[in-house]
Design an enzyme around this catalytic site. Structure first.
Site, mmCIF file in Angstrom:
data_model
loop_
_atom_site.group_PDB
_atom_site.id
_atom_site.type_symbol
_atom_site.label_atom_id
_atom_site.label_comp_id
_atom_site.label_asym_id
_atom_site.label_seq_id
_atom_site.Cartn_x
_atom_site.Cartn_y
_atom_site.Cartn_z
ATOM 1 N N ASP A 206 63.907 45.286 63.951
ATOM 2 C CA ASP A 206 62.574 45.842 64.176
ATOM 3 C C ASP A 206 62.688 47.151 64.963
ATOM 4 O O ASP A 206 63.464 47.251 65.915
ATOM 5 C CB ASP A 206 61.708 44.827 64.941
ATOM 6 C CG ASP A 206 60.227 45.140 64.830
ATOM 7 O OD1 ASP A 206 59.516 44.382 64.152
ATOM 8 O OD2 ASP A 206 59.789 46.162 65.412
ATOM 9 N N ILE A 207 61.893 48.138 64.566
ATOM 10 C CA ILE A 207 61.946 49.456 65.208
ATOM 11 C C ILE A 207 61.377 49.417 66.625
ATOM 12 O O ILE A 207 61.693 50.277 67.456
ATOM 13 C CB ILE A 207 61.190 50.486 64.329
ATOM 14 C CG1 ILE A 207 61.687 51.901 64.566
ATOM 15 C CG2 ILE A 207 59.684 50.387 64.521
ATOM 16 C CD1 ILE A 207 61.190 52.900 63.523
ATOM 17 N N GLN B 186 48.717 41.069 61.262
ATOM 18 C CA GLN B 186 49.684 41.672 60.337
ATOM 19 C C GLN B 186 49.359 43.153 60.152
ATOM 20 O O GLN B 186 48.266 43.495 59.702
ATOM 21 C CB GLN B 186 49.635 40.956 58.979
ATOM 22 C CG GLN B 186 50.672 41.489 58.003
ATOM 23 C CD GLN B 186 50.605 40.799 56.643
ATOM 24 O OE1 GLN B 186 49.732 39.970 56.381
ATOM 25 N NE2 GLN B 186 51.540 41.141 55.775
ATOM 26 N N HIS C 31 56.779 39.444 55.901
ATOM 27 C CA HIS C 31 57.989 39.523 56.734
ATOM 28 C C HIS C 31 57.984 38.409 57.768
ATOM 29 O O HIS C 31 56.950 38.047 58.298
ATOM 30 C CB HIS C 31 58.095 40.884 57.430
ATOM 31 C CG HIS C 31 56.865 41.331 58.155
ATOM 32 N ND1 HIS C 31 55.778 41.884 57.496
ATOM 33 C CD2 HIS C 31 56.525 41.303 59.465
ATOM 34 C CE1 HIS C 31 54.838 42.182 58.379
ATOM 35 N NE2 HIS C 31 55.258 41.823 59.588
#
Ligand code: 5GP
Ligand code: ZN
Length: 113
Positions: free
Chosen positions: A30-31, A93, A99
């Site tokens: 995850d960024i 979301q 995901h």
């Protein structure tokens, strides 16, 4: 679904830090991690959210879950981890491609207030 961020990430058109890949799924960090270990497992085919899944996706969903479990073990999350699937606007979301979040290595407040 050319406009989908995670379709582009799964296709390698937008760079990401790969955790794992096979024919059906792609896993990447995850960024904006919410835990010391935080990665996402996504189907390579576009599925907008969990509610879009049908019985045809039963094997895919099972594969995503088992993949998340194996990757968690490989990432050293032997003390446990959380798997989260945010679904729809009320579920928080933000990216409309299914995901699974896999998060570990920190005790977190859960459930959220
Ligand atoms: P959601 O809120 O939809 O359940 O989670 C979307 C997640 O995707 C967020 O945790 C966010 O940090 C992550 N994310 C959004 N854009 C990108 C991106 O371009 N690259 C990566 N690696 N993660 C992203
Ligand atoms: Zn997509």
């Amino acid at each position: 679904m050319n406009d989908c961020l995670f379709c582009k990430i799964a296709a390698g058109q937008i760079p990401s830090k790969t955790v794992y890949e096979d024919e059906q799924v792609y896993a990447f960090y995850d960024i904006d991690p919410q835990a010391p270990t935080h990665f996402l497992v996504i189907p390579k085919k576009h599925v907008s959210c969990l509610d879009e899944c049908t019985e045809e996706d039963e094997a895919l969903l099972g594969h995503m879950l088992l993949t998340a479990m194996k990757l968690a073990a490989e990432q050293g999350l032997e003390n446990g981890y959380r798997i989260v699937i945010n679904t729809g606007d009320d579920g928080g979301q933000t990216v409309k491609h299914l995901h699974m979040h896999v998060m570990g290595k920190r005790s977190m407040n859960w459930p959220p207030g």
